[in-house]
Design an enzyme around this catalytic site. Structure first.
Site, PDB file in Angstrom:
ATOM      1  N   CYS A  11       0.872  -1.172   0.000  1.00 26.80           N
ATOM      2  CA  CYS A  11       0.000   0.000   0.000  1.00 26.80           C
ATOM      3  C   CYS A  11       0.916   1.232   0.000  1.00 26.80           C
ATOM      4  CB  CYS A  11      -0.893  -0.001   1.225  1.00 26.80           C
ATOM      5  SG  CYS A  11       0.058   0.131   2.729  1.00 26.80           S
ATOM      6  N   HIS A  39       5.702  -6.976   7.289  1.00 25.23           N
ATOM      7  CA  HIS A  39       5.523  -8.405   7.574  1.00 25.23           C
ATOM      8  C   HIS A  39       5.963  -9.228   6.377  1.00 25.23           C
ATOM      9  CE1 HIS A  39       3.374  -7.565  11.232  1.00 25.23           C
ATOM     10  NE2 HIS A  39       2.572  -6.740  10.575  1.00 25.23           N
ATOM     11  N   HIS A  72       3.064   1.628  10.953  1.00 24.27           N
ATOM     12  CA  HIS A  72       2.029   1.455  11.981  1.00 24.27           C
ATOM     13  C   HIS A  72       1.956   2.612  12.953  1.00 24.27           C
ATOM     14  CE1 HIS A  72       1.429  -2.596  10.846  1.00 24.27           C
ATOM     15  NE2 HIS A  72       2.510  -3.105  11.390  1.00 24.27           N
ATOM     16  N   GLU A 124      -0.350  -0.928  15.718  1.00 23.78           N
ATOM     17  CA  GLU A 124      -1.021   0.319  15.305  1.00 23.78           C
ATOM     18  C   GLU A 124      -1.975   0.796  16.409  1.00 23.78           C
ATOM     19  OE1 GLU A 124      -3.116   0.394  11.470  1.00 23.78           O
ATOM     20  OE2 GLU A 124      -4.491   1.832  12.383  1.00 23.78           O
ATOM     21  N   THR A 168      -6.772   1.135  10.909  1.00 22.02           N
ATOM     22  CA  THR A 168      -6.898   1.395   9.463  1.00 22.02           C
ATOM     23  C   THR A 168      -7.270   0.149   8.665  1.00 22.02           C
ATOM     24  OG1 THR A 168      -4.520   1.094   9.262  1.00 22.02           O
ATOM     25  CG2 THR A 168      -5.314   3.357   9.409  1.00 22.02           C
ATOM     26  N   CYS A 196      -8.554   2.608   6.202  1.00 16.21           N
ATOM     27  CA  CYS A 196      -7.779   3.086   5.058  1.00 16.21           C
ATOM     28  C   CYS A 196      -8.412   2.629   3.750  1.00 16.21           C
ATOM     29  CB  CYS A 196      -6.359   2.556   5.171  1.00 16.21           C
ATOM     30  SG  CYS A 196      -5.420   2.892   3.714  1.00 16.21           S
ATOM     31  N   SER A 224       0.590 -11.056   9.531  1.00 10.80           N
ATOM     32  CA  SER A 224       0.012  -9.793   9.057  1.00 10.80           C
ATOM     33  C   SER A 224      -1.509  -9.837   9.168  1.00 10.80           C
ATOM     34  CB  SER A 224       0.435  -9.560   7.602  1.00 10.80           C
ATOM     35  OG  SER A 224      -0.508  -8.769   6.950  1.00 10.80           O
ATOM     36  N   SER A 225      -2.085  -8.861   9.893  1.00 15.36           N
ATOM     37  CA  SER A 225      -3.532  -8.898  10.112  1.00 15.36           C
ATOM     38  C   SER A 225      -4.283  -8.589   8.827  1.00 15.36           C
ATOM     39  CB  SER A 225      -3.932  -7.925  11.214  1.00 15.36           C
ATOM     40  OG  SER A 225      -3.845  -6.616  10.764  1.00 15.36           O
ATOM     41  N   SER A 267       2.050  -5.865   2.836  1.00 14.83           N
ATOM     42  CA  SER A 267       3.503  -5.966   3.002  1.00 14.83           C
ATOM     43  C   SER A 267       4.158  -6.841   1.938  1.00 14.83           C
ATOM     44  CB  SER A 267       3.826  -6.555   4.378  1.00 14.83           C
ATOM     45  OG  SER A 267       3.430  -5.670   5.378  1.00 14.83           O
TER      46      SER A 267
HETATM   47 FE1  F3S Z   1      -1.097   1.242   4.261  1.00 15.71          FE
HETATM   48 FE2  F3S Z   1      -1.252   3.453   5.534  1.00 15.71          FE
HETATM   49 FE3  F3S Z   1      -3.361   2.317   4.637  1.00 15.71          FE
HETATM   50  S1  F3S Z   1       0.128   1.838   5.962  1.00 15.71           S
HETATM   51  S2  F3S Z   1      -2.939   0.184   4.692  1.00 15.71           S
HETATM   52  S3  F3S Z   1      -1.767   3.182   3.441  1.00 15.71           S
HETATM   53  S4  F3S Z   1      -3.124   3.234   6.572  1.00 15.71           S
END
Ligand code: F3S
Length: 673
Positions: A11, A39, A72, A124, A168, A196, A224-225, A267
């Site tokens: 991301c 991760h 995070h 986070e 997020t 997010c 990784s969640s 990740s």
């Molecule tokens: Fe990534 Fe930031 Fe969203 S780390 S998942 S862009 S909150």
């Protein structure tokens, strides 16, 4: 057939963190990350190979090594601890997470209680809690059932004000249920949807793809969640396998699977997704994907920084454009490398399948990405246009984007051009701030090709435009012609009027029929006025203008409105030994001779009249040639006999001028005083 979800892998926040760490290492910094940066074991191993160490907590940080705070985010106490020890840090907290820190920090400082939807053990969420004011009430819950349970257990305090935020990566459906529950229970609550968009999009695309696949491969770290949530979302629709490395694929049997979907957590680097795609293509032996030979060739193809590449858009998000550049790298163009317009929407500017020409900014073999830019390529092409304009003298158009010391910066063809203050306006007094965000035309004065710098002049264009207007004016100007112009400046002797390229002057005596002390009594700078040409001095290029109108001449008005014999009310404006002057109309005074003030003998006019007094008079004579008006009070007084003709003495009148300086103001010789 192998299909990769449109939004899969790194991301924005994770890519930003990875880029930040790579840059720090390139700059020669020694860095320790506070916890694993992402991760993904491969990426972590590669960074470790490059000297990066991982700290368990901030207390382990050692002087001399920069500490990197991951996407995070961390508790406020971590910053304080690092500052206390004087340890430098790089803050890669994702801006979306930092926004939550601010929300909860502000709310708890105002005494509000915080509800956090998320995993309370996730770094986070720990970081978010660590930004709440000390002693504030914080309630965390992992899903809607837990929230309902918390409410049942702890009850509700109507006196409290709550704020609800989410981790997020929280599941959107669960979030909607939580919002419903809290809205029904709490009346005093501020709800902030902090999930997010990248996560939502990734989850949505994964679900869409899972619906049409026989098997879904979800790639990502087992810890990784967001990867676990992706697998959870796909599971109801098809067989779903969570893998961390491409080699794990050999454990599974894909016989009978026709459509294979691939998605990946935030990740997962792009090269792993490509690797999985390649292996699965070989397994399914489909021709829909690139052939093995093509893949092999592509994987050997290398790219270098500053190289120009052709790319196909594969997905567009609000923050970046993902592109395929035909190599093993996943290309991306960050928002601000595509456009300078902060209000632009990438989704409206490009669409999937578009072909773009881009410049390579950075290539990272660690995460298999290539950072690309459209703006830089545009700027190179733009600079070539600027060099051409310098040679040809062509006029360029740009927008003033900045006011800097000594001038302004205009953006044209993606290049920032410096315009010195002396070249920015026609007038020294103009404030440069008035140019900000304006579209301007300019000529290029000089360029520096090595440093790609250009200096330009707006003034040169304005001067040329003025010259053209000037020539047009002199070709058509003639005495008597009227113009609309703008008053540019005033002096004690007149007003200068810009007629559109040429300035003319209205002498003070031509501004008003009345006597005035300064032009400002009639006009002001920037007034738009109608003037006519009184005289032309073509040789010296001087224009004499008139402003006052014939029809406003008081003698014209008097001629239109009055005749000898009229009875009018006048106001005494001045006194002399031989009579009183009175205003008949503005600009015309008449004389009431001493002999015409009363039917009785008086010694001086002031015996009967005083300045400011209004009296009724008869206009006994108007001499337009000599500009005289004779008035008489006596003529109106009832008498048996009409006054003798010789008693009606002429008065002398001026255009509002004081009588004592006018020779005509002398009494008629031999007249009785
Ligand atoms: Fe990534 Fe930031 Fe969203 S780390 S998942 S862009 S909150």
């Amino acid at each position: 057939m192998v299909k990769v979800a449109q939004s899969a892998g790194f991301c924005f926040g994770v890519r930003r963190a990875v880029d930040m760490l790579s840059r720090a290492l390139e700059e020669g910094k020694e860095v320790s990350t506070l916890g694993p940066l992402i991760h993904n074991p491969q990426v972590i191993t590669d960074f470790e190979r490059r000297g990066v160490t991982i700290l368990e907590n901030a207390g382990d940080a050692v002087p001399g090594r920069t500490v990197m705070l991951r996407a995070h985010g961390v508790e406020r106490g971590v910053y304080e601890a690092l500052n206390r020890k004087g340890i430098p840090y790089l803050d890669a907290t994702c801006p979306f997470v930092a926004k939550i820190h601010k929300l909860v920090g502000d709310a708890t400082r105002q005494g509000r209680s915080v509800l956090i939807a998320g995993d309370k053990n996730h770094p986070e969420v720990v970081g978010i809690m660590g930004h709440c004011a000390p002693g504030s009430e914080i309630i965390t819950f992992g899903n809607s059932s837990e929230l309902a349970e918390v409410i049942r257990h702890d009850g509700i305090s109507v006196k409290k004000v709550y704020i609800l935020v989410a981790q997020t990566t929280f599941n959107m459906l669960e979030w909607q249920k939580c919002v419903e529950i809290t809205k029904n229970v709490y009346t005093n609550i501020f709800i902030f949807d902090t999930i997010c968009n990248a996560t939502i999009l990734r989850q949505k695309k994964a679900e869409e793809l899972a619906r049409e696949c026989d098997v879904m491969l979800v790639i990502g770290g087992r810890g990784s969640s967001n990867t676990a949530k992706l697998a959870q979302i796909c599971r109801p629709y098809c067989r779903t396998l969570l893998i961390e490395r491409p080699e794990e694929l050999t454990q599974y049997d894909f016989k009978g699977d026709v459509v294979i979907g691939v998605t990946a957590g935030a990740s997962t680097p792009a090269f792993i997704i490509k690797e999985v795609q390649k292996i699965m293509s070989e397994i399914t032996n489909t021709q829909d994907e690139l052939s093995f030979a093509e893949l092999l060739e592509a994987s050997f193809k290398t790219i270098n920084s500053r190289e120009k590449v052709n790319a196909i858009v594969t997905s567009v998000s609000p923050t970046e454009i993902a592109v395929d550049i035909g190599t093993k790298h996943a290309g991306y163009v960050a928002f601000d490398e595509y456009t300078d317009d902060p209000g632009a929407k990438l989704e409206e500017l490009v669409k999937v399948g578009d072909e773009l020409e881009l410049m390579v900014l950075r290539v990272s073999d660690v995460d298999g990405t290539a950072a690309l830019s459209k703006k830089r390529l545009d700027a190179i092409a733009g600079f070539e246009k600027i060099v051409e304009a310098e040679e040809s003298g062509a006029i360029l158009e740009g927008v003033v984007v900045d006011v800097v010391k000594g001038g302004v910066i205009a953006l044209t063809n993606g290049v920032r051009v410096f315009i010195p203050a002396s070249q920015a306006t026609m007038s020294k007094n103009q404030d440069l701030q008035t140019l900000l965000k304006q579209t301007v035309n300019f000529k290029v004065l000089e360029t520096n090709k090595q440093r790609r710098r250009a200096v330009a002049s707006i003034r040169a264009v304005l001067k040329d435009q003025r010259k053209v207007l000037e020539d047009q004016f002199w070709e058509s100007v003639e005495v008597g012609k009227t113009y609309k112009g703008t008053v540019k400046s005033l002096t004690s002797y007149g007003a200068f009027v810009d007629l559109g390229g040429v300035d003319g002057m209205v002498h003070i005596s031509e501004l008003s029929w009345s006597r005035i002390k300064h032009p400002s009594e009639v006009v002001n700078v920037d007034d738009v006025v109608e003037v006519y040409v009184r005289d032309i001095d073509a040789e010296n290029r001087k224009i004499s203008l008139g402003y006052k109108k014939t029809e406003d001449n008081p003698w014209e008005v008097l001629h239109r409105e009055h005749n000898a014999g009229d009875v009018v009310t006048v106001k005494v404006v001045s006194m002399t030994p031989f009579g009183a002057f009175a205003q008949v109309i503005p600009g015309v005074d008449g004389l009431i001779h001493i002999s015409q003030i009363s039917d009785e003998r008086i010694n001086k006019p002031t015996d009967v009249l005083s300045v400011g007094q209004e009296v009724q008079v008869k206009i006994t004579e108007i001499d337009f040639d000599k500009k005289r008006v004779s008035l008489s009070i006596r003529a109106l007084l009832e008498k048996d006999e009409e006054p003798q003709a010789e008693e009606a003495v002429s008065a002398v009148v001026y255009e509002a001028a004081p009588p004592e300086i006018q020779p005509e103001a002398e009494p008629v010789a031999g007249e009785e005083a």
